[in-house]
Design a protein around this motif. Sequence first.
Motif, PDB file in Angstrom:
ATOM      1  N   CYS A   1      -8.442   3.070  17.441  1.00 14.44           N
ATOM      2  CA  CYS A   1      -9.780   3.112  17.064  1.00 14.44           C
ATOM      3  C   CYS A   1      -9.626   3.444  15.566  1.00 14.44           C
ATOM      4  O   CYS A   1     -10.207   2.997  14.563  1.00 14.44           O
ATOM      5  N   VAL A   2      -9.087   4.591  15.330  1.00 13.70           N
ATOM      6  CA  VAL A   2      -8.767   5.353  13.895  1.00 13.70           C
ATOM      7  C   VAL A   2      -8.099   4.119  12.946  1.00 13.70           C
ATOM      8  O   VAL A   2      -8.263   4.033  11.989  1.00 13.70           O
ATOM      9  N   MET A   3      -6.787   3.518  13.631  1.00 11.62           N
ATOM     10  CA  MET A   3      -6.085   2.516  12.975  1.00 11.62           C
ATOM     11  C   MET A   3      -6.930   1.337  12.488  1.00 11.62           C
ATOM     12  O   MET A   3      -6.905   1.077  11.403  1.00 11.62           O
ATOM     13  N   ALA A   4      -7.497   0.867  13.559  1.00  9.39           N
ATOM     14  CA  ALA A   4      -8.396  -0.175  13.028  1.00  9.39           C
ATOM     15  C   ALA A   4      -9.628  -0.193  11.753  1.00  9.39           C
ATOM     16  O   ALA A   4      -9.829  -0.827  11.300  1.00  9.39           O
ATOM     17  N   SER A   5     -10.196   0.953  12.042  1.00 12.97           N
ATOM     18  CA  SER A   5     -10.893   1.468  11.025  1.00 12.97           C
ATOM     19  C   SER A   5     -10.228   1.499   9.697  1.00 12.97           C
ATOM     20  O   SER A   5     -10.655   1.158   8.695  1.00 12.97           O
ATOM     21  N   ALA A   6      -9.139   2.367   9.525  1.00  7.08           N
ATOM     22  CA  ALA A   6      -8.382   2.488   8.417  1.00  7.08           C
ATOM     23  C   ALA A   6      -8.046   0.997   7.984  1.00  7.08           C
ATOM     24  O   ALA A   6      -7.842   0.789   6.697  1.00  7.08           O
ATOM     25  N   THR A   7      -7.767  -0.031   8.920  1.00  8.21           N
ATOM     26  CA  THR A   7      -7.175  -1.180   8.427  1.00  8.21           C
ATOM     27  C   THR A   7      -8.293  -1.885   8.012  1.00  8.21           C
ATOM     28  O   THR A   7      -8.223  -2.564   6.853  1.00  8.21           O
TER      29      THR A   7
ATOM     30  N   ALA B   1       0.038   9.362  14.301  1.00  8.88           N
ATOM     31  CA  ALA B   1       0.780   8.341  15.071  1.00  8.88           C
ATOM     32  C   ALA B   1       2.031   9.131  15.126  1.00  8.88           C
ATOM     33  O   ALA B   1       2.840   9.246  16.165  1.00  8.88           O
ATOM     34  N   GLY B   2       2.441   9.937  14.236  1.00  2.00           N
ATOM     35  CA  GLY B   2       3.611  10.799  14.228  1.00  2.00           C
ATOM     36  C   GLY B   2       3.561  11.940  15.256  1.00  2.00           C
ATOM     37  O   GLY B   2       4.479  12.255  15.997  1.00  2.00           O
ATOM     38  N   ALA B   3       2.361  12.404  15.379  1.00  2.00           N
ATOM     39  CA  ALA B   3       2.017  13.554  16.466  1.00  2.00           C
ATOM     40  C   ALA B   3       2.053  12.844  17.822  1.00  2.00           C
ATOM     41  O   ALA B   3       2.932  13.489  18.726  1.00  2.00           O
ATOM     42  N   ALA B   4       1.433  11.743  17.925  1.00  2.00           N
ATOM     43  CA  ALA B   4       1.791  10.850  19.324  1.00  2.00           C
ATOM     44  C   ALA B   4       3.182  10.762  19.536  1.00  2.00           C
ATOM     45  O   ALA B   4       3.732  10.794  20.781  1.00  2.00           O
ATOM     46  N   ASP B   5       4.008  10.243  18.636  1.00  2.00           N
ATOM     47  CA  ASP B   5       5.261   9.813  18.821  1.00  2.00           C
ATOM     48  C   ASP B   5       6.193  11.209  19.351  1.00  2.00           C
ATOM     49  O   ASP B   5       6.978  11.011  20.219  1.00  2.00           O
ATOM     50  N   ARG B   6       6.108  12.193  18.491  1.00  2.00           N
ATOM     51  CA  ARG B   6       6.807  13.424  18.926  1.00  2.00           C
ATOM     52  C   ARG B   6       6.198  14.020  20.207  1.00  2.00           C
ATOM     53  O   ARG B   6       6.922  14.456  20.906  1.00  2.00           O
ATOM     54  N   ALA B   7       5.062  13.886  20.575  1.00  2.00           N
ATOM     55  CA  ALA B   7       4.374  14.430  21.911  1.00  2.00           C
ATOM     56  C   ALA B   7       5.207  13.800  22.911  1.00  2.00           C
ATOM     57  O   ALA B   7       5.333  14.666  23.870  1.00  2.00           O
ATOM     58  N   VAL B   8       5.212  12.372  22.973  1.00  2.00           N
ATOM     59  CA  VAL B   8       5.811  11.698  23.848  1.00  2.00           C
ATOM     60  C   VAL B   8       7.364  12.203  24.036  1.00  2.00           C
ATOM     61  O   VAL B   8       7.813  12.181  25.260  1.00  2.00           O
ATOM     62  N   ARG B   9       7.882  12.468  22.948  1.00  2.00           N
ATOM     63  CA  ARG B   9       9.317  13.123  23.082  1.00  2.00           C
ATOM     64  C   ARG B   9       9.423  14.607  23.570  1.00  2.00           C
ATOM     65  O   ARG B   9      10.508  15.178  23.300  1.00  2.00           O
TER      66      ARG B   9
ATOM     67  N   ASP C   1       0.834  -1.273   0.030  1.00  2.00           N
ATOM     68  CA  ASP C   1      -0.142   0.071   0.058  1.00  2.00           C
ATOM     69  C   ASP C   1       0.874   1.253   0.140  1.00  2.00           C
ATOM     70  O   ASP C   1       1.493   1.331   0.982  1.00  2.00           O
ATOM     71  N   PRO C   2       0.986   1.991  -1.007  1.00  2.00           N
ATOM     72  CA  PRO C   2       1.755   2.992  -1.119  1.00  2.00           C
ATOM     73  C   PRO C   2       1.475   4.226   0.048  1.00  2.00           C
ATOM     74  O   PRO C   2       2.612   4.763   0.362  1.00  2.00           O
ATOM     75  N   ALA C   3       0.233   4.442   0.118  1.00  2.00           N
ATOM     76  CA  ALA C   3       0.101   5.496   1.012  1.00  2.00           C
ATOM     77  C   ALA C   3       0.458   5.001   2.370  1.00  2.00           C
ATOM     78  O   ALA C   3       1.092   5.998   3.383  1.00  2.00           O
ATOM     79  N   LEU C   4       0.570   3.898   2.847  1.00  2.00           N
ATOM     80  CA  LEU C   4       1.063   3.307   3.920  1.00  2.00           C
ATOM     81  C   LEU C   4       2.768   3.555   4.114  1.00  2.00           C
ATOM     82  O   LEU C   4       3.298   3.971   5.097  1.00  2.00           O
ATOM     83  N   LEU C   5       3.321   3.001   3.026  1.00  6.84           N
ATOM     84  CA  LEU C   5       5.006   2.996   3.384  1.00  6.84           C
ATOM     85  C   LEU C   5       5.261   4.422   3.085  1.00  6.84           C
ATOM     86  O   LEU C   5       6.382   4.831   3.826  1.00  6.84           O
ATOM     87  N   GLU C   6       4.627   5.212   2.336  1.00 10.12           N
ATOM     88  CA  GLU C   6       5.234   6.483   2.198  1.00 10.12           C
ATOM     89  C   GLU C   6       4.767   7.293   3.505  1.00 10.12           C
ATOM     90  O   GLU C   6       5.724   8.196   3.877  1.00 10.12           O
TER      91      GLU C   6
ATOM     92  N   ALA D   1       1.748   1.354  12.172  1.00 13.10           N
ATOM     93  CA  ALA D   1       2.106   0.637  11.018  1.00 13.10           C
ATOM     94  C   ALA D   1       1.902  -0.625  10.972  1.00 13.10           C
ATOM     95  O   ALA D   1       1.230  -1.405   9.994  1.00 13.10           O
ATOM     96  N   GLY D   2       2.611  -1.200  12.004  1.00 11.63           N
ATOM     97  CA  GLY D   2       2.322  -2.733  12.244  1.00 11.63           C
ATOM     98  C   GLY D   2       0.813  -3.072  12.263  1.00 11.63           C
ATOM     99  O   GLY D   2       0.441  -4.263  11.895  1.00 11.63           O
ATOM    100  N   GLY D   3       0.217  -2.250  13.124  1.00 13.23           N
ATOM    101  CA  GLY D   3      -1.398  -2.551  13.193  1.00 13.23           C
ATOM    102  C   GLY D   3      -2.047  -2.456  11.849  1.00 13.23           C
ATOM    103  O   GLY D   3      -2.948  -3.252  11.746  1.00 13.23           O
ATOM    104  N   LEU D   4      -1.797  -1.527  11.142  1.00 12.11           N
ATOM    105  CA  LEU D   4      -2.385  -1.242   9.919  1.00 12.11           C
ATOM    106  C   LEU D   4      -2.262  -2.390   8.943  1.00 12.11           C
ATOM    107  O   LEU D   4      -3.113  -2.806   8.063  1.00 12.11           O
ATOM    108  N   VAL D   5      -1.054  -3.076   9.023  1.00 11.13           N
ATOM    109  CA  VAL D   5      -0.831  -4.484   8.384  1.00 11.13           C
ATOM    110  C   VAL D   5      -1.346  -5.655   9.082  1.00 11.13           C
ATOM    111  O   VAL D   5      -1.858  -6.627   8.324  1.00 11.13           O
TER     112      VAL D   5
END
Length: 553
Positions: A309-315, A366-374, A32-37, A126-130
């Motif tokens: 929940c967003v991830m699971a719906s997208a999946t 997910a990127g926002a969450a990762d950077r917020a944690v940091r 899925d190009p959208a996922l990998l990009e 991303a792992g959850g998306l696949v």
Amino acid sequence: MASTVAHAQQDTATHTVTNQPPPLTPYDASADPALLEGLRREGAGWAEEDIRRLGRRAGSAQAQEWGDLANRHEPVLRTHDRYGHRVDEVEFHPSWHHLMEVAVTEGLAGAPWADERPGAHVVRTAGGLVWGHAEAGHGCPTSMTYAAVPALRRQPELAEVYEPLLTSRQYDPGLRNPAGKRGLLAGMGMTEKQGGSDVRTNTTTATPTAEPGVHTLRGHKWFTSAPMCDVFLVLAQAPGGLSCFLVPRVLPDGTRNTFRVQRLKDKLGNRSNASSEPEFDGTVAWLVGPEGEGVKTIIEMVNCTRLDCVMASATLMRKTLVEAGHHVRHRTAFGARLLDQPLMRNVLADLALESEAATTLTLRLAGAADRAVRGDAGERALRRIATAVGKYWVTKRGPAFTAEALECLGGNGYVEDSGMPRHYREAPLLSIWEGSGNVNALDVLRALRRDSAVAEALFAELALARGADARLDAAVGALKAGLAAASPGGARRLVERMALVLQASLLVRFAPPAVADAFCATRLGGDWGYAFGTLPEAADLDAILARALPEGV
């Protein structure tokens, strides 16, 4: 005599199968190009090979069979053993344990909290998306385990004991002393029958004991998922108000805590996952966070589970799109492949737009969450509002999406063997779990009113696409104007507009022009009908479909 037998055999040879698609499996769920990009863009490209490997495993015949069997052979509650002792155990089919072992081993539970690499939380998403292509229900305990860690950190002495086990990559099922296990799973017990999302009406009581921080609970929880988890975060009324507690199934001395599972819920979907009603009666619990600040303690947990929940719906969107695309690629009707029929191409392309928008938004969150944690304050503010917006909108789109994808298979999609009914039943859960649509829409208003930084963060994000599309610029301007008049009664309309504008801005920045233009024309420009498959004539269907459905999926 011989000719009679041959004639009889010829008469019964009526079951030569033609014009049916071959099995989809094996396939690559990460194709899925959208996922990998998005993975690369959000700072987690270092894990691409792992995601690709997991995607191939998710699309394998074995993993797909595990998902089917885990749902056909549902969990069974055993309240007592043969001698009459109370045990309150739930038995799962071996396929459930296979799915869980892969999920935990691949870091889809609490592992990112122990990984200091930037992008670790993006990798988990991303792992959850696949891996979600294999089965959805087992994502519940992995999600809660992931979400429990930041809440538990509000009580450092408990985090010191439990966090290394919650972040472990070892799946170790069975009720035993948590300290003696190789890895733990966490669940939640928030809601009660009289209140649901209104947790402040909870009646479960917490009585202090002589030991500081230790209480005993008494009450009944209405929805507690994965009762075979090792520990649970539970809300109860302490003398100082609603508070959060850690409840282990097995106490440090090896005895079983009182955790009477009254019944398992008979749910529409999510059948592989056990959701229960436990009763507490003298149940030992440890206070997490300050007394009276239960909601404040669990809010970080809610941010994590809402993202899931967003991830699971997208999946589910991507999984059902792949199923539909495979079917129409191999099925012929009225003298042509379904994939080559103009109206079917329109339907699939419209679904592809929705799927890419959901996946792209999921990875941005997910990127926002990762950077917020940091420690990034701007990303923390964006996460606060955008996660609730995404939770509202993407999960709302899921049921309509899966229904349309199912319809692409016709009658074949309506039978259980296709797997599509299971996906369709799963989809509505995600708009209910972790707050229904109204709860999330009102939460967005609450965030806007309490902290001006969240609106600033949202519009700073939207400004990154300024000037790229006139329809998007107009929609952003209208959104700004609408904030001043925001009211509870109009919260859904406002949040829907936020979601569409945010998705459009991401696609304008990162997706190919054919995708971004068609999305803006339909979702923002009004050149769209009420059902999927109403893209305008100008939409570049060929480019959209070539991106969404590459060969091999």
